[in-house]
Structure formats: C-alpha cells, structure tokens
Scaffold this motif. Sequence first.
Motif, PDB file in Angstrom:
ATOM      1  N   ASN A 170      41.682  34.613  42.999  1.00 17.27           N
ATOM      2  CA  ASN A 170      41.600  35.955  42.417  1.00 17.27           C
ATOM      3  C   ASN A 170      42.988  36.574  42.323  1.00 17.27           C
ATOM      4  O   ASN A 170      43.910  36.173  43.035  1.00 17.27           O
ATOM      5  N   TYR A 174      43.224  42.584  42.819  1.00 21.43           N
ATOM      6  CA  TYR A 174      41.817  42.506  43.180  1.00 21.43           C
ATOM      7  C   TYR A 174      41.668  42.223  44.676  1.00 21.43           C
ATOM      8  O   TYR A 174      40.927  42.903  45.385  1.00 21.43           O
ATOM      9  N   ASN A 175      42.388  41.227  45.167  1.00 23.57           N
ATOM     10  CA  ASN A 175      42.307  40.869  46.591  1.00 23.57           C
ATOM     11  C   ASN A 175      42.688  42.051  47.474  1.00 23.57           C
ATOM     12  O   ASN A 175      42.026  42.327  48.480  1.00 23.57           O
TER      13      ASN A 175
END
Length: 197
Positions: A170, A174-175
């Motif tokens: 990802n 996002y992470n």
Amino acid sequence: MSYLALNIDMGKRAVLIVGGGKVAARKLQTLREAGAVVRVVAPAVLPAIREQEASGAVTIRSGGYETADLDGVTLVVAATDDPAVNRRVALEAGERSILVSVADQPEAGDCHFPAVLRRGGLEIAVSTGGRCPALAAEVRDAIAGMIGNDYADIVEQLAADREKLLTEGNGTTYNKAILRTKARCLIAELSAPKDIS
C-alpha cells in the motif's frame, strides 16, 4: 540552543567514560543498556564499575585521562570530579569531532543524556538541553504515571500491523493514516475509564 533529538544504534560503537564515580556508573549503565562498547579511564572506580569489568562488559584503565584515550571512540562522557579535566576532555574531543557529554558543565559538551521512560519498544525522552536534568526527570516521572506497561503491547501490535501493510504494497500515505487511526483507537481504549462494578 536547539538540539537534535535522535536515537542512535550504539551497538558495537566505542564509548569512553572519563571518571569512575557515581555519575560515571549511571552513564555506564545507560550506555551498556544501549549496547555500547565502553571503556572507563579513572584513577579509581566504584566497585559497581569494577564488577562490570570482571564480567567483560567494560574495560577499565586505571590512571588519569590521556589524549590517546580518545582513539577510536564515537562518544565521550566526561564525568570526573575535576572541572579542569572535564574541560580538557571536552576540548580535545571537540578537536577530533567526537561527541562529548560533560556531566558537571553541560554547556561545555555538545550532547546530553535525556531522562528516558521505557515501556517495551516505546521510549519517551525528556530533555532540558542539559540546563536542568532534575526537571527532566520529574517530567519523565509524571509521564510515567500516565503511560503504563500496556503501551508496550500497543507497540508490538502496531509494529505487526505496519509490517503487514508494508508487505501488501500500500502507499505510504494510506499506511500512515491507517496506523495513526489504529494508534488513536488503542490509546483511547487505554484511557477510557474502567468499569469496576
């Protein structure tokens, strides 16, 4: 003056402590916990320091400080009861671009030991830039009352979650958003009042 807050992997890095008293013993303990390879130079050392030499954890040279003691070290701690010796250590370390912490004259050095709170993999360091270590210790102790051992479990849980997210490929943004949200939720759970009925 501003200082850079930085965690350094001291494993296998050589550190010199000049002095053999109580302050030197405390710094030795901190450095050993960080995995540093420590040498102590002093005319006399406390039994607590001598015991660590017997176990092979530290090497000791009995005698006064000499410039050659700086050879091969990454960090020096000047912790003698003689301000002139501490100043000399700081000056000579500085000439070699070796980081130095001066116990009795923090302004003479270029780094300081913060007061540290550890909960497993979580470390919280509090520093006054060497200006008032007693205050840093009091603030650390106040934080300790708010940050319990449960935070060690949070570190492990979130580290596992992070590793999984990284292997899934990802995006970084996002992470980060996912982990920050999980961290907030876990901290909120710890902070919520407990039902004792």
